[in-house]
Scaffold this active site. Structure first.
Site, PDB file in Angstrom:
ATOM      1  N   ALA A  33      44.173  53.572  21.207  1.00 20.42           N
ATOM      2  CA  ALA A  33      43.610  52.242  21.439  1.00 20.42           C
ATOM      3  C   ALA A  33      44.444  51.131  20.817  1.00 20.42           C
ATOM      4  O   ALA A  33      44.092  49.959  20.904  1.00 20.42           O
ATOM      5  CB  ALA A  33      42.183  52.189  20.883  1.00 20.42           C
TER       6      ALA A  33
ATOM      7  N   ASN B 130      54.587  54.691  11.166  1.00 22.09           N
ATOM      8  CA  ASN B 130      55.482  54.498  10.004  1.00 22.09           C
ATOM      9  C   ASN B 130      54.861  54.875   8.669  1.00 22.09           C
ATOM     10  O   ASN B 130      53.651  54.779   8.522  1.00 22.09           O
ATOM     11  CB  ASN B 130      55.904  53.026   9.955  1.00 22.09           C
ATOM     12  CG  ASN B 130      57.047  52.745  10.906  1.00 22.09           C
ATOM     13  OD1 ASN B 130      57.985  53.524  11.006  1.00 22.09           O
ATOM     14  ND2 ASN B 130      56.964  51.617  11.603  1.00 22.09           N
TER      15      ASN B 130
ATOM     16  N   HIS C 225      64.314  55.480   9.500  1.00 23.08           N
ATOM     17  CA  HIS C 225      63.865  54.342  10.316  1.00 23.08           C
ATOM     18  C   HIS C 225      63.342  53.275   9.352  1.00 23.08           C
ATOM     19  O   HIS C 225      62.135  53.126   9.141  1.00 23.08           O
ATOM     20  CB  HIS C 225      62.765  54.788  11.297  1.00 23.08           C
ATOM     21  CG  HIS C 225      62.149  53.630  12.033  1.00 23.08           C
ATOM     22  ND1 HIS C 225      62.867  52.825  12.884  1.00 23.08           N
ATOM     23  CD2 HIS C 225      60.884  53.127  12.025  1.00 23.08           C
ATOM     24  CE1 HIS C 225      62.073  51.890  13.365  1.00 23.08           C
ATOM     25  NE2 HIS C 225      60.866  52.045  12.858  1.00 23.08           N
TER      26      HIS C 225
ATOM     27  N   ASP D  23      65.669  51.948  17.406  1.00 20.65           N
ATOM     28  CA  ASP D  23      66.836  51.414  16.698  1.00 20.65           C
ATOM     29  C   ASP D  23      68.098  51.615  17.546  1.00 20.65           C
ATOM     30  O   ASP D  23      68.954  50.737  17.635  1.00 20.65           O
ATOM     31  CB  ASP D  23      66.986  52.121  15.342  1.00 20.65           C
ATOM     32  CG  ASP D  23      65.682  52.125  14.569  1.00 20.65           C
ATOM     33  OD1 ASP D  23      65.252  51.055  14.144  1.00 20.65           O
ATOM     34  OD2 ASP D  23      65.071  53.204  14.441  1.00 20.65           O
TER      35      ASP D  23
HETATM   36  N1  LIG Z   1      59.163  54.407  14.771  1.00 20.50           N
HETATM   37  C1  LIG Z   1      59.230  53.206  15.336  1.00 20.50           C
HETATM   38  O1  LIG Z   1      60.288  52.816  15.849  1.00 20.50           O
HETATM   39  C2  LIG Z   1      58.038  52.294  15.389  1.00 20.50           C
HETATM   40  C3  LIG Z   1      56.864  52.592  14.731  1.00 20.50           C
HETATM   41  N2  LIG Z   1      55.787  51.745  14.773  1.00 20.50           N
HETATM   42  C4  LIG Z   1      54.577  52.182  14.051  1.00 20.50           C
HETATM   43  O2  LIG Z   1      53.620  52.701  14.972  1.00 20.50           O
HETATM   44  C5  LIG Z   1      52.322  52.654  14.396  1.00 20.50           C
HETATM   45  C6  LIG Z   1      51.307  52.119  15.403  1.00 20.50           C
HETATM   46  O3  LIG Z   1      51.605  50.780  15.716  1.00 20.50           O
HETATM   47  P1  LIG Z   1      50.613  49.908  16.634  1.00 20.50           P
HETATM   48  O4  LIG Z   1      50.214  50.637  17.862  1.00 20.50           O
HETATM   49  O5  LIG Z   1      51.261  48.583  16.758  1.00 20.50           O
HETATM   50  O6  LIG Z   1      49.350  49.763  15.658  1.00 20.50           O
HETATM   51  P2  LIG Z   1      47.859  49.334  16.031  1.00 20.50           P
HETATM   52  O7  LIG Z   1      47.192  48.948  14.752  1.00 20.50           O
HETATM   53  O8  LIG Z   1      47.839  48.395  17.183  1.00 20.50           O
HETATM   54  O9  LIG Z   1      47.245  50.719  16.544  1.00 20.50           O
HETATM   55  C7  LIG Z   1      47.118  51.812  15.721  1.00 20.50           C
HETATM   56  C8  LIG Z   1      45.961  52.624  16.275  1.00 20.50           C
HETATM   57  O10 LIG Z   1      45.924  53.843  15.550  1.00 20.50           O
HETATM   58  C9  LIG Z   1      44.574  54.190  15.352  1.00 20.50           C
HETATM   59  N3  LIG Z   1      44.498  55.151  14.248  1.00 20.50           N
HETATM   60  C10 LIG Z   1      44.546  54.907  12.908  1.00 20.50           C
HETATM   61  N4  LIG Z   1      44.403  56.051  12.230  1.00 20.50           N
HETATM   62  C11 LIG Z   1      44.304  57.038  13.143  1.00 20.50           C
HETATM   63  C12 LIG Z   1      44.132  58.447  13.055  1.00 20.50           C
HETATM   64  N5  LIG Z   1      44.032  59.056  11.875  1.00 20.50           N
HETATM   65  N6  LIG Z   1      44.054  59.150  14.193  1.00 20.50           N
HETATM   66  C13 LIG Z   1      44.145  58.548  15.397  1.00 20.50           C
HETATM   67  N7  LIG Z   1      44.284  57.217  15.547  1.00 20.50           N
HETATM   68  C14 LIG Z   1      44.367  56.484  14.434  1.00 20.50           C
HETATM   69  C15 LIG Z   1      43.896  52.845  15.080  1.00 20.50           C
HETATM   70  O11 LIG Z   1      42.482  52.914  15.285  1.00 20.50           O
HETATM   71  C16 LIG Z   1      44.598  51.955  16.092  1.00 20.50           C
HETATM   72  O12 LIG Z   1      43.916  51.934  17.332  1.00 20.50           O
HETATM   73  C17 LIG Z   1      52.475  51.797  13.142  1.00 20.50           C
HETATM   74  O13 LIG Z   1      52.566  52.640  12.007  1.00 20.50           O
HETATM   75  C18 LIG Z   1      53.786  51.078  13.374  1.00 20.50           C
HETATM   76  O14 LIG Z   1      54.396  50.672  12.154  1.00 20.50           O
HETATM   77  C19 LIG Z   1      55.828  50.596  15.481  1.00 20.50           C
HETATM   78  C20 LIG Z   1      56.964  50.239  16.159  1.00 20.50           C
HETATM   79  C21 LIG Z   1      58.156  51.043  16.149  1.00 20.50           C
HETATM   80  O1  LIG Z   2      59.134  47.180  11.918  1.00 20.02           O
HETATM   81  C1  LIG Z   2      58.000  47.657  12.031  1.00 20.02           C
HETATM   82  O2  LIG Z   2      57.149  47.672  11.146  1.00 20.02           O
HETATM   83  C2  LIG Z   2      57.681  48.311  13.340  1.00 20.02           C
HETATM   84  C3  LIG Z   2      58.825  49.166  13.623  1.00 20.02           C
HETATM   85  O3  LIG Z   2      58.965  50.245  13.071  1.00 20.02           O
HETATM   86  C4  LIG Z   2      59.930  48.593  14.403  1.00 20.02           C
HETATM   87  O4  LIG Z   2      59.746  47.600  15.117  1.00 20.02           O
HETATM   88  O5  LIG Z   2      61.026  49.143  14.308  1.00 20.02           O
END
Ligand SMILES: NC(=O)C1=CN([C@@H]2O[C@H](COP(=O)(O)OP(=O)(O)OC[C@H]3O[C@@H](n4cnc5c(N)ncnc54)[C@H](O)[C@@H]3O)[C@@H](O)[C@H]2O)C=CC1
Ligand SMILES: O=C([O-])CC(=O)C(=O)O
Length: 328
Positions: free
Chosen positions: A14, A132, A188, A160
């Protein structure tokens, strides 16, 4: 067309990445145009209603490849039978935070999810951690899944990699598909090392096309701090580009990378390039027959060595921190 649907579990369904990801998976962009998918959405209880809304919209797309959608707030059920597991659900950072600041908040999510994968995922499960700090969360999940081959746990540095492709192509004035053999090494995080020393731009060595001053003062910091720049501009962390990178990572893993070029993914180190065995670190990789292989034999100059070592040292620190927190 394969008739048995592939079970794809997506956590954080979600959330903002979930919303950008699910429609692309259901349309066939993750596993290809011949593979039906069955989506298993995992959320926390407060997220279930919004996930139900997204499921209604998925229904309304009438995707021919979407064989079913189930929604869970229990990890064991969510990962039951999973062939592909996208671990997105976690708290994102906000302005002023580094990704490592999320270790304590998010680390606790990945142990139980690793256990659930161990208990019930399909034998061929492939896991991509996006939440993350992705590398160390993947390590936590992997350590809780002793019966699953360690190599099936990966973390996402493809965003990245894609950012680096765009920056270098723009600087060189070529199309992105004319850039190859870039590598993201390490974590990352802001210590990651985008390496152009083996890269080719339109058939030429990248180092002949761009100068060292640009590499050090523009390219590396722009790529490494792009996540923070997106947060600054959008007020929210990157979502559609993150979903796109997750699609690229799994698509390549399943269908294979082409030719002698490579991409970047954080995978379990076998000790290559001096990265301690067992850490989940980004490497230059190719995918063959459903497995990632680290590209071997690249010369690492002194500049690159110092940058790789610094990012790997941060991964070691994160691993030690989660050990102290009792998360691994
Ligand atoms: N590796 C990468 O390159 C990137 C990583 N991210 C990371 O991805 C993650 C998600 O980002 P968004 O979707 O923007 O966040 P968001 O806050 O919009 O969505 C996160 C969702 O995870 C759900 N959630 C939380 N704990 C949970 C659990 N134990 N089990 C199942 N669902 C759970 C929440 O209810 C929420 O709906 C963050 O940690 C963000 O930093 C974001 C961008 C790039
Ligand atoms: O920077 C953040 O927190 C989200 C992320 O991992 C990215 O955009 O690479």
């Amino acid at each position: 067309m394969t008739t048995t649907p592939v079970n794809v579990t997506v956590t954080g369904a979600a959330g903002q990445i979930g919303y950008a990801l699910l429609f692309r998976i259901a349309s066939g962009q993750l596993l290809g145009p011949d593979t039906p998918v069955s989506l298993r959405l995992l959320e926390i209880p407060q997220g279930v209603k919004a996930a139900e809304g997204t499921a209604m919209e998925l229904d309304d797309c009438a995707f021919p490849l979407l064989a079913g959608i189930d929604i869970f707030d229990d990890a064991r059920q969510g990962f039951d039978g999973a062939n592909v597991a996208l671990l997105v659900g976690a708290r994102p950072r906000s302005k002023g935070m580094e990704r490592g600041d999320l270790l304590e908040a998010n680390g606790g999510i990945f142990g139980p999810q690793g256990e659930a994968i161990n208990a019930g995922a399909a034998d061929d499960v492939k896991v991509l951690v996006v939440g993350n700090p992705a590398n160390t969360n993947a390590l936590i999940a992997q350590r809780h899944a002793p019966d699953v081959p360690a190599e099936r746990f990966t973390a996402m540095t493809r965003l990245d990699h894609n950012r680096a492709l765009h920056q270098l192509a723009t600087k060189a004035g070529v199309a992105v598909n004319e850039v190859e053999r870039l590598t993201i090494w390490g974590n990352h995080s802001a210590t990651q090392y985008p390496d152009i020393f083996h890269a080719r731009v339109g058939g030429r060595a990248a180092t002949d096309v761009v100068d060292e001053a640009w590499l050090e003062s523009e390219f590396i910091p722009t790529v490494a701090k792009r996540g923070a720049a997106i947060i600054e501009a959008r007020g929210l962390s990157s979502a559609a580009s993150a979903a796109n990178a997750a699609i690229d990572h799994v698509h390549d893993w399943v269908t294979g990378t082409q030719g002698e070029g490579w991409t970047s993914a954080a995978i379990v180190s076998d000790g290559s390039y001096g990265v301690p065995e067992g850490l989940i670190s980004s490497f230059p990789v190719r995918a063959r027959d459903g497995r990632w292989e680290i590209v071997q034999g690249l010369e690492v100059n002194d500049f690159s060595r110092a940058k790789i070592d610094a990012s790997v040292a941060e991964l070691v620190e994160e691993r030690d921190a989660v050990q102290q927190l009792g998360l691994v």
